[in-house]
Motif scaffolding. Structure first.
Motif, PDB file in Angstrom:
ATOM      1  N   THR A  74       0.658  -1.122   0.201  1.00  0.00           N
ATOM      2  CA  THR A  74      -0.011   0.107  -0.132  1.00  0.00           C
ATOM      3  C   THR A  74       0.821   1.320   0.092  1.00  0.00           C
ATOM      4  OG1 THR A  74      -1.840  -1.073   1.254  1.00  0.00           O
ATOM      5  CG2 THR A  74      -1.764   1.226   1.318  1.00  0.00           C
TER       6      THR A  74
ATOM      7  N   TYR B  95       0.790   4.817   1.263  1.00  0.00           N
ATOM      8  CA  TYR B  95       0.513   5.899   2.009  1.00  0.00           C
ATOM      9  C   TYR B  95       1.121   7.540   1.723  1.00  0.00           C
ATOM     10  CZ  TYR B  95      -0.789   1.807   4.811  1.00  0.00           C
ATOM     11  OH  TYR B  95      -1.096   0.528   5.245  1.00  0.00           O
TER      12      TYR B  95
ATOM     13  N   CYS C 199       1.285  10.610   3.533  1.00  0.00           N
ATOM     14  CA  CYS C 199       1.596  11.054   5.001  1.00  0.00           C
ATOM     15  C   CYS C 199       1.651  12.597   5.125  1.00  0.00           C
ATOM     16  CB  CYS C 199       2.348  10.177   5.727  1.00  0.00           C
ATOM     17  SG  CYS C 199       2.075   8.447   5.794  1.00  0.00           S
TER      18      CYS C 199
ATOM     19  N   ARG D 111      -2.047   8.732  13.637  1.00  0.00           N
ATOM     20  CA  ARG D 111      -2.101   7.831  12.542  1.00  0.00           C
ATOM     21  C   ARG D 111      -1.019   7.834  11.680  1.00  0.00           C
ATOM     22  NH1 ARG D 111      -6.349   7.938   7.692  1.00  0.00           N
ATOM     23  NH2 ARG D 111      -6.000   5.983   6.654  1.00  0.00           N
TER      24      ARG D 111
ATOM     25  N   THR E 129       1.748   4.970  11.233  1.00  0.00           N
ATOM     26  CA  THR E 129       2.144   4.484   9.836  1.00  0.00           C
ATOM     27  C   THR E 129       3.731   4.651   9.398  1.00  0.00           C
ATOM     28  OG1 THR E 129      -0.005   5.063   8.963  1.00  0.00           O
ATOM     29  CG2 THR E 129       1.704   4.794   7.528  1.00  0.00           C
TER      30      THR E 129
ATOM     31  N   ASN F  45       5.288  -1.829   2.004  1.00  0.00           N
ATOM     32  CA  ASN F  45       4.434  -0.720   2.109  1.00  0.00           C
ATOM     33  C   ASN F  45       5.101   0.421   2.307  1.00  0.00           C
ATOM     34  OD1 ASN F  45       1.942  -2.292   2.409  1.00  0.00           O
ATOM     35  ND2 ASN F  45       2.449  -2.930   4.361  1.00  0.00           N
TER      36      ASN F  45
ATOM     37  N   ALA G 227       1.259   8.319  -7.025  1.00  0.00           N
ATOM     38  CA  ALA G 227      -0.176   7.960  -6.609  1.00  0.00           C
ATOM     39  C   ALA G 227      -1.020   7.543  -8.118  1.00  0.00           C
ATOM     40  CB  ALA G 227      -0.991   8.941  -5.922  1.00  0.00           C
TER      41      ALA G 227
ATOM     42  N   ARG H 226      -3.190  -0.224  -4.028  1.00  0.00           N
ATOM     43  CA  ARG H 226      -3.925   0.614  -3.179  1.00  0.00           C
ATOM     44  C   ARG H 226      -3.265   1.830  -2.681  1.00  0.00           C
ATOM     45  NH1 ARG H 226      -4.686   0.441   2.626  1.00  0.00           N
ATOM     46  NH2 ARG H 226      -6.821   1.508   3.271  1.00  0.00           N
ATOM     47  N   VAL H 227      -4.076   3.243  -2.821  1.00  0.00           N
ATOM     48  CA  VAL H 227      -3.370   4.221  -2.279  1.00  0.00           C
ATOM     49  C   VAL H 227      -4.309   5.014  -1.212  1.00  0.00           C
ATOM     50  CG1 VAL H 227      -2.780   6.787  -2.989  1.00  0.00           C
ATOM     51  CG2 VAL H 227      -2.534   4.805  -4.473  1.00  0.00           C
ATOM     52  N   THR H 228      -3.753   5.415  -0.329  1.00  0.00           N
ATOM     53  CA  THR H 228      -4.415   6.098   0.714  1.00  0.00           C
ATOM     54  C   THR H 228      -3.759   7.207   1.255  1.00  0.00           C
ATOM     55  OG1 THR H 228      -5.881   5.587   3.063  1.00  0.00           O
ATOM     56  CG2 THR H 228      -3.606   4.865   2.750  1.00  0.00           C
ATOM     57  N   SER H 229      -4.433   8.227   1.759  1.00  0.00           N
ATOM     58  CA  SER H 229      -3.901   9.496   2.000  1.00  0.00           C
ATOM     59  C   SER H 229      -4.389   9.654   3.723  1.00  0.00           C
ATOM     60  CB  SER H 229      -4.637  10.866   1.035  1.00  0.00           C
ATOM     61  OG  SER H 229      -4.052  11.693   1.441  1.00  0.00           O
ATOM     62  N   LEU H 230      -3.099   9.919   4.455  1.00  0.00           N
ATOM     63  CA  LEU H 230      -3.528  10.252   5.749  1.00  0.00           C
ATOM     64  C   LEU H 230      -3.714  11.627   6.176  1.00  0.00           C
ATOM     65  CD1 LEU H 230      -2.421   7.331   5.363  1.00  0.00           C
ATOM     66  CD2 LEU H 230      -1.285   7.783   7.803  1.00  0.00           C
TER      67      LEU H 230
END
Length: 284
Positions: free
Chosen positions: A4, A6, A8, A21, A25, A77, A97, A106-110
């Motif tokens: 993944t 992230y 951040c 969070r 991470t 990751n 991204a 998978r891309v997620t933004s914190l």
């Protein structure tokens, strides 16, 4: 199974603004891709985090993205961090991204600190609708594109947000004054979340004069009032009033519009009814 990515957000000044969070991470990922590893190392040391890092910045964002993609494919990751704020917002991260999403990684933004939102909310400017331009294209390398964007902003009705470095601030303010008018309101935000944070409300004219006498210091976020819709309409109508009615009609007909539709457009441009336009054309 792929890893993944992230994105951040890191503090834009005050280290207390980092989220739990993000800290969790950064402790858990296999690799941290940092805009400047020296700056990120200070952040990691402050929170006693030890992780492998690699440099990922504006000048290597395409070739390094391929290396990071390969690691993600292997199941690693990766966290992306910039010197301050949210990755991909006028900072590295956008290219990587996009490539990950194309490959189904998978891309997620914190969420966390973001200078444009911080400046907008403290500026007192309308915040329901706004446009963000980031840094304008450099004058030396992309003068034409810079001019095109400034011309577009002339009629932008939403609140406008720009980033600017201190050594370019004077020149940019002068361009904005020439393009948008000296009476346009602006709030200059600097040193956000830091000890000497400032939000200075001025007009563009007074901002230019202020920085003729004061040296710009720190990174700036410029929050500029949008154009007044009524004023834009008045200027447009004044320009149309100088255009012969038949020529105005012909412009729309040349675009393929019917005479009826052209008449409706002309009436709207001049602030008149379609009947008024019909009568004027009939008399002539």
């Amino acid at each position: 199974m792929p890893g993944t990515l992230y994105l951040c957000a890191t503090p834009i000044g005050n280290l207390g603004d980092i989220t739990q969070r993000v800290l969790d991470t950064l402790r858990e990922v296999d690799l941290i891709a940092a805009e400047d590893t020296r700056n990120t190392l200070r952040l990691l040391n402050h929170f006693e985090i030890k992780k492998p890092m690699t440099s990922y910045h504006e000048h290597n964002k395409y070739e390094k993205a391929q290396e990071l993609l390969a690691a993600l494919r292997r199941g690693e990751n990766i966290a992306v961090v910039t010197d301050a704020g949210t990755p991909a917002i006028s900072d590295p991260g956008e290219v990587l991204a996009a490539l990950c999403i194309e490959e189904g990684i998978r891309v997620t933004s914190l969420p966390g600190a973001c200078a444009l939102i911080t400046a907008l909310t403290m500026s007192g400017m309308p915040a329901r609708r706004f446009c963000f331009e980031g840094f304008l294209p450099p004058e030396k390398t992309d003068k034409k594109e810079r001019r095109r964007i400034l011309d577009q902003l002339r009629t932008e009705e939403r609140t406008i947000i720009l980033y600017e470095a201190p050594h370019h601030l004077r020149a940019t303010l002068s361009e904005l004054e020439a393009t948008l008018g000296g009476d346009r309101r602006i709030t200059l935000c600097r040193e956000l979340t830091k000890r000497f944070e400032e939000a200075i409300p001025l007009t563009l004219e007074t901002a230019v004069r202020y920085y003729e006498e004061n040296d710009p210091r720190g990174e700036y976020v410029l929050v500029i009032a949008g154009a007044d819709p009524a004023e834009l309409r008045d200027k447009a109508r004044a320009a149309f009033d100088e255009l012969p009615l038949e020529e105005h009609m012909q412009q729309y007909i040349d675009q393929g519009l019917t005479q009826k539709e052209a008449m409706r457009r002309v009436a709207a441009d001049r602030g008149l009814s379609r009947r008024d336009i019909y009568q004027q054309l009939k008399v002539k």
